[in-house]
Design a protein around this motif. Structure first.
Motif, short mmCIF file in Angstrom:
data_model
loop_
_atom_site.label_atom_id
_atom_site.label_comp_id
_atom_site.label_asym_id
_atom_site.label_seq_id
_atom_site.Cartn_x
_atom_site.Cartn_y
_atom_site.Cartn_z
N SER A 22 0.81 -1.22 0.00
CA SER A 22 0.00 0.00 0.00
C SER A 22 0.85 1.28 0.00
O SER A 22 0.33 2.37 0.17
N ASP A 23 2.15 1.13 -0.21
CA ASP A 23 3.05 2.29 -0.24
C ASP A 23 3.01 2.90 -1.64
O ASP A 23 3.67 2.42 -2.57
N LEU A 24 2.24 3.97 -1.80
CA LEU A 24 2.01 4.55 -3.13
C LEU A 24 3.26 5.15 -3.74
O LEU A 24 3.47 5.06 -4.96
N LYS A 25 4.10 5.76 -2.92
CA LYS A 25 5.34 6.34 -3.43
C LYS A 25 6.24 5.27 -4.02
O LYS A 25 6.81 5.43 -5.12
N ALA A 26 6.37 4.16 -3.33
CA ALA A 26 7.21 3.06 -3.82
C ALA A 26 6.61 2.44 -5.08
O ALA A 26 7.33 2.09 -6.02
N ILE A 27 5.29 2.31 -5.12
CA ILE A 27 4.62 1.77 -6.32
C ILE A 27 4.88 2.68 -7.52
O ILE A 27 5.16 2.21 -8.63
N GLU A 28 4.80 3.99 -7.30
CA GLU A 28 5.05 4.94 -8.39
C GLU A 28 6.49 4.82 -8.90
O GLU A 28 6.74 4.80 -10.10
N LEU A 29 7.43 4.74 -7.96
CA LEU A 29 8.84 4.60 -8.36
C LEU A 29 9.08 3.30 -9.11
O LEU A 29 9.85 3.26 -10.08
N LEU A 30 8.39 2.23 -8.69
CA LEU A 30 8.52 0.96 -9.40
C LEU A 30 7.96 1.09 -10.82
O LEU A 30 8.56 0.61 -11.79
N GLY A 31 6.82 1.77 -10.95
CA GLY A 31 6.27 2.02 -12.28
C GLY A 31 7.24 2.82 -13.13
O GLY A 31 7.43 2.52 -14.33
N ASP A 32 7.89 3.81 -12.52
CA ASP A 32 8.87 4.62 -13.26
C ASP A 32 10.05 3.76 -13.71
O ASP A 32 10.53 3.90 -14.84
N ALA A 33 10.53 2.89 -12.82
CA ALA A 33 11.66 2.01 -13.18
C ALA A 33 11.28 1.09 -14.33
O ALA A 33 12.06 0.90 -15.28
N TYR A 34 10.07 0.51 -14.26
CA TYR A 34 9.60 -0.32 -15.37
C TYR A 34 9.53 0.49 -16.67
O TYR A 34 9.91 0.01 -17.74
N GLY A 35 9.03 1.70 -16.56
CA GLY A 35 8.91 2.54 -17.75
C GLY A 35 10.25 2.83 -18.40
O GLY A 35 10.38 2.77 -19.62
N HIS A 36 11.24 3.13 -17.58
CA HIS A 36 12.58 3.39 -18.12
C HIS A 36 13.14 2.16 -18.83
O HIS A 36 13.96 2.30 -19.75
N ARG A 37 12.68 0.98 -18.43
CA ARG A 37 13.14 -0.25 -19.07
C ARG A 37 12.20 -0.70 -20.20
O ARG A 37 12.34 -1.78 -20.74
N LYS A 38 11.24 0.18 -20.54
CA LYS A 38 10.27 -0.09 -21.60
C LYS A 38 9.43 -1.33 -21.32
O LYS A 38 8.95 -2.00 -22.24
N LYS A 39 9.23 -1.61 -20.05
CA LYS A 39 8.34 -2.72 -19.63
C LYS A 39 6.97 -2.11 -19.38
O LYS A 39 6.54 -1.92 -18.24
N TRP A 40 6.29 -1.79 -20.48
CA TRP A 40 5.07 -0.98 -20.40
C TRP A 40 3.92 -1.70 -19.73
O TRP A 40 3.11 -1.08 -19.03
N GLU A 41 3.81 -2.99 -19.94
CA GLU A 41 2.75 -3.78 -19.29
C GLU A 41 2.87 -3.67 -17.78
O GLU A 41 1.89 -3.37 -17.07
N GLU A 42 4.10 -3.89 -17.27
CA GLU A 42 4.32 -3.86 -15.83
C GLU A 42 4.16 -2.44 -15.28
O GLU A 42 3.60 -2.24 -14.20
N ALA A 43 4.65 -1.45 -16.03
CA ALA A 43 4.51 -0.05 -15.59
C ALA A 43 3.03 0.32 -15.50
O ALA A 43 2.58 0.94 -14.52
N GLY A 44 2.27 -0.10 -16.50
CA GLY A 44 0.84 0.20 -16.50
C GLY A 44 0.12 -0.41 -15.32
O GLY A 44 -0.78 0.22 -14.73
N GLU A 45 0.52 -1.61 -14.93
CA GLU A 45 -0.11 -2.27 -13.77
C GLU A 45 0.12 -1.46 -12.49
O GLU A 45 -0.79 -1.31 -11.66
N GLN A 46 1.35 -0.94 -12.34
CA GLN A 46 1.65 -0.14 -11.14
C GLN A 46 0.84 1.16 -11.14
O GLN A 46 0.24 1.54 -10.12
N TYR A 47 0.80 1.83 -12.27
CA TYR A 47 0.09 3.10 -12.33
C TYR A 47 -1.43 2.90 -12.20
O TYR A 47 -2.12 3.75 -11.62
N LYS A 48 -1.94 1.78 -12.70
CA LYS A 48 -3.36 1.50 -12.53
C LYS A 48 -3.70 1.33 -11.05
O LYS A 48 -4.74 1.81 -10.57
#
Length: 317
Positions: free
Chosen positions: A48-74
């Motif tokens: 439930s740590d939103l800041k960490a989830i956002e950072l994880l989405g950002d890390a996925y995005g930088h690696r072009k792992k769009w599916e995983e990034a989208g799941e975090q942002y959703k």
């Protein structure tokens, strides 16, 4: 009691702050794999740590792992549905995913992309990035699935009301995309007059290059250099001179200045300046100097095919 609770929670807060700082540092250093690995562990233990989830989405995005990034942002949009930035990031990840899959699959994603951006725009009337996303989305989509120049211009006007520079740049982008270079030039010039950032000058320079207006591109780069005084500008001038076989003396002078003042922050490796000098000497039919500079380029970066092709062209002089 309150002090006791705070003392008990303090280690948790400290751990969270530590992982935030560490992850942000790794992302800034472009060490995205390690950032992802650390955040995956932390988020699994703190779902439930939103800041960490956002950072994880950002890390996925930088690696072009769009599916995983989208799941975090959703997850973030569901936890905080009134956050414009979460909807913007979710729409961005979905949009990049749409570009990475086949057209049939992409069609099923576009509606969600549009909905996320529109929700973000609705929640925050001053969200610049969302409006830029909508400008580009409506211009790039075919009309049959919702593309609309009129809607793109609508969001460009909204941008103008928030930031005149962004509004001018958005209108320039729309007209350039729609193959109306004279109108694009007009708005890029207005952006330069209003703001004069490197980005403003760069947009106009690239338009001129695309239109084959080499002299106008050089003049724009020189004007930018007067304002911003960056060594990288010397490479840009030399590149245009070399590519279009114009103002060769100026191009030669600028490239040599770029090389003599080069530092890592200039971005383009010196080997590319050697390559551009070789092109200039080829245009001058000076085979000896051309070979000298292209050999320096190849010695620095031996795997670049463009350098090898240039040497063949020089040898054919």
């Amino acid at each position: 009691m309150r002090k006791l609770i705070l003392l008990l929670l303090l280690p948790v807060f400290s751990l969270a702050q530590s992982i935030y700082s560490e992850a942000e540092g790794l992302i800034e250093q472009k060490n995205f794999v390690e950032a992802e690995q650390k955040l995956v562990v932390f988020v699994s233990e703190n779902p439930s740590d939103l800041k960490a989830i956002e950072l994880l989405g950002d890390a996925y995005g930088h690696r072009k792992k769009w599916e995983e990034a989208g799941e975090q942002y959703k997850t973030l949009t569901e936890a905080k549905p009134n956050s414009a930035n979460y909807h913007y990031k979710y729409g961005g990840a979905l949009g990049m995913k749409a570009l990475s899959v086949n057209k049939i699959t992409a069609l099923g994603i576009i509606g969600d992309v549009k909905s996320a951006f529109l929700k973000s725009a609705e929640l925050d009337p001053n969200h610049i990035d969302t409006r830029w996303a909508l400008v580009e989305l409506y211009m790039q989509l075919p009309g049959i699935i919702g593309g609309s120049k009129a809607k793109s211009l609508k969001y460009a006007e909204e941008l103008f009301n928030i930031s005149k520079v962004d509004g001018y740049l958005a209108k320039g982008y729309i007209h350039e995309y729609d193959n109306e270079p004279e109108l694009a030039e007009k708005f890029y010039k207005l952006a330069i007059k209003e703001g004069g950032s490197l980005n403003c000058f760069d947009k106009l320079t690239k338009l001129y290059e695309k239109e084959g207006k080499a002299n106008e591109a050089i003049t724009t780069i020189e004007a930018s250099n007067v304002k911003h005084n960056r060594n990288a500008m010397h490479y840009q001038i030399g590149k245009v001179c070399a590519e279009y076989n114009v103002q060769l003396e100026k191009g030669e002078r600028c490239l040599k200045q770029y090389i003599s003042h080069y530092s890592a922050k200039d971005g383009v490796p010196k080997s590319w300046a050697y390559y551009r000098l070789a092109q200039i000497y080829k245009h001058k039919a000076n085979k000896t100097e051309a070979l000298l500079w292209i050999d320096k380029a190849i010695a620095d970066l031996p795997k670049i095919e463009a350098f090898k092709d240039e040497k063949k062209a020089i040898n054919n002089l």
